[in-house]
Motif scaffolding. Sequence first.
Motif, PDB file in Angstrom:
ATOM      1  N   UNK A   1       0.801  -1.216   0.000  1.00  0.00           N
ATOM      2  CA  UNK A   1       0.000   0.000   0.000  1.00  0.00           C
ATOM      3  C   UNK A   1       0.836   1.269   0.000  1.00  0.00           C
ATOM      4  N   UNK A   2       2.148   1.139   0.002  1.00  0.00           N
ATOM      5  CA  UNK A   2       3.024   2.310  -0.042  1.00  0.00           C
ATOM      6  C   UNK A   2       4.060   2.114  -1.135  1.00  0.00           C
ATOM      7  N   UNK A   3       4.225   3.144  -1.944  1.00  0.00           N
ATOM      8  CA  UNK A   3       5.204   3.085  -3.019  1.00  0.00           C
ATOM      9  C   UNK A   3       6.106   4.293  -2.944  1.00  0.00           C
ATOM     10  N   UNK A   4       7.324   4.132  -3.479  1.00  0.00           N
ATOM     11  CA  UNK A   4       8.365   5.155  -3.356  1.00  0.00           C
ATOM     12  C   UNK A   4       9.076   5.374  -4.693  1.00  0.00           C
TER      13      UNK A   4
ATOM     14  N   UNK B   1      12.752  10.412  -3.084  1.00  0.00           N
ATOM     15  CA  UNK B   1      12.091  11.544  -3.730  1.00  0.00           C
ATOM     16  C   UNK B   1      10.657  11.675  -3.230  1.00  0.00           C
ATOM     17  N   UNK B   2       9.901  10.594  -3.342  1.00  0.00           N
ATOM     18  CA  UNK B   2       8.491  10.622  -2.961  1.00  0.00           C
ATOM     19  C   UNK B   2       8.105   9.303  -2.323  1.00  0.00           C
ATOM     20  N   UNK B   3       7.020   9.365  -1.547  1.00  0.00           N
ATOM     21  CA  UNK B   3       6.325   8.145  -1.198  1.00  0.00           C
ATOM     22  C   UNK B   3       4.833   8.401  -1.288  1.00  0.00           C
ATOM     23  N   UNK B   4       4.087   7.400  -1.640  1.00  0.00           N
ATOM     24  CA  UNK B   4       2.634   7.479  -1.782  1.00  0.00           C
ATOM     25  C   UNK B   4       2.010   6.371  -0.972  1.00  0.00           C
ATOM     26  N   UNK B   5       1.000   6.713  -0.211  1.00  0.00           N
ATOM     27  CA  UNK B   5       0.253   5.728   0.542  1.00  0.00           C
ATOM     28  C   UNK B   5      -1.214   5.982   0.303  1.00  0.00           C
ATOM     29  N   UNK B   6      -1.885   4.976  -0.279  1.00  0.00           N
ATOM     30  CA  UNK B   6      -3.318   5.108  -0.541  1.00  0.00           C
ATOM     31  C   UNK B   6      -3.644   6.392  -1.293  1.00  0.00           C
ATOM     32  N   UNK B   7      -2.838   6.644  -2.298  1.00  0.00           N
ATOM     33  CA  UNK B   7      -3.030   7.777  -3.194  1.00  0.00           C
ATOM     34  C   UNK B   7      -2.738   9.128  -2.554  1.00  0.00           C
ATOM     35  N   UNK B   8      -2.170   9.139  -1.413  1.00  0.00           N
ATOM     36  CA  UNK B   8      -1.804  10.401  -0.785  1.00  0.00           C
ATOM     37  C   UNK B   8      -0.299  10.558  -0.771  1.00  0.00           C
ATOM     38  N   UNK B   9       0.148  11.711  -1.190  1.00  0.00           N
ATOM     39  CA  UNK B   9       1.563  12.011  -1.106  1.00  0.00           C
ATOM     40  C   UNK B   9       1.943  12.177   0.355  1.00  0.00           C
ATOM     41  N   UNK B  10       2.922  11.423   0.778  1.00  0.00           N
ATOM     42  CA  UNK B  10       3.290  11.459   2.188  1.00  0.00           C
ATOM     43  C   UNK B  10       4.519  12.324   2.436  1.00  0.00           C
ATOM     44  N   UNK B  11       5.534  12.148   1.591  1.00  0.00           N
ATOM     45  CA  UNK B  11       6.748  12.959   1.756  1.00  0.00           C
ATOM     46  C   UNK B  11       7.218  13.457   0.406  1.00  0.00           C
ATOM     47  N   UNK B  12       7.887  14.571   0.417  1.00  0.00           N
ATOM     48  CA  UNK B  12       8.479  15.131  -0.771  1.00  0.00           C
ATOM     49  C   UNK B  12       9.787  15.779  -0.340  1.00  0.00           C
ATOM     50  N   UNK B  13      10.888  15.102  -0.614  1.00  0.00           N
ATOM     51  CA  UNK B  13      12.166  15.527  -0.066  1.00  0.00           C
ATOM     52  C   UNK B  13      12.804  16.615  -0.928  1.00  0.00           C
ATOM     53  N   UNK B  14      12.254  17.793  -0.886  1.00  0.00           N
ATOM     54  CA  UNK B  14      12.802  18.985  -1.574  1.00  0.00           C
ATOM     55  C   UNK B  14      13.067  18.726  -3.047  1.00  0.00           C
ATOM     56  N   UNK B  15      12.228  17.946  -3.656  1.00  0.00           N
ATOM     57  CA  UNK B  15      12.358  17.671  -5.077  1.00  0.00           C
ATOM     58  C   UNK B  15      11.740  18.822  -5.864  1.00  0.00           C
ATOM     59  N   UNK B  16      12.363  19.238  -6.955  1.00  0.00           N
ATOM     60  CA  UNK B  16      11.769  20.328  -7.751  1.00  0.00           C
ATOM     61  C   UNK B  16      10.364  19.983  -8.220  1.00  0.00           C
ATOM     62  N   UNK B  17       9.534  21.010  -8.328  1.00  0.00           N
ATOM     63  CA  UNK B  17       8.145  20.729  -8.708  1.00  0.00           C
ATOM     64  C   UNK B  17       7.998  20.345 -10.174  1.00  0.00           C
TER      65      UNK B  17
END
Lengths: 114, 118
Positions: free
Chosen positions: A30-33, A46-62
């Motif tokens: 249920x969590x992808x990175x 860079x990112x992680x997603x859990x149940x379609x919600x962005x959980x973290x964004x480690x200062x990655x450019x938009x």
Amino acid sequence: DTAVSQTPKYLVTQMGNDKSIKCEQNLGHDTMYWYKQDSKKFLKIMFSYNNKELIINETVPNRFSPKSPDKAHLNLHINSLELGDSAVYFCASRQRTSGKETQYFGPGTRLLVL
Amino acid sequence: AQSVTQPDIHITVSEGASLELRCNYSYGATPYLFWYVQSPGQGLQLLLKYFSGDTLVQGIKGFEAEFKRSQSSFNLRKPSVHWSDAAEYFCAVAPKGGYGGSQGNLIFGKGTKLSVKP
């Protein structure tokens, strides 16, 4: 029966282009990175997603945007590619259950921006 | 700040010799600990992990690792190296119970490249 798959394996493109990398996992997690591995082999989240919600964004450019159409997929879209985006991008997945914190990685996508 | 240190950038051993790859971490509490291996041009494969319990953990391909809380270390060992073990080895940590904070993302060391002499 690949657990975590990514396409394409190699991607060569010009600066300024927009590209996407696809990731699929058949583990029922249920969590992808998304991780980026630079030319010195350093891996960084860079990112992680859990149940379609962005959980973290480690200062990655938009210019980078993860898109998850469903729990089994987490695609990475990159706008206006720059030379510095050249790297290997790894997708991973995990089940957020105590005792099952292991992340499983895809084979990587080698991106070269010219 | 949370960090993982692999002090050896490159190690060369002879085939059949023993191997130890070092890993130290800096973390607020004992995290989950992992070793991954990356063969040239390949993805990351999990070798072994430590969550709790016995501090000596066994992994695939004949590898083992020992967790030492007092030294904040999780060194990887193999008694007899094979030529096919030549690869990049990554130590990584993830927070325990990371369901409200960092959500369990891995923090990696910079890797140790292992070369094997025939």
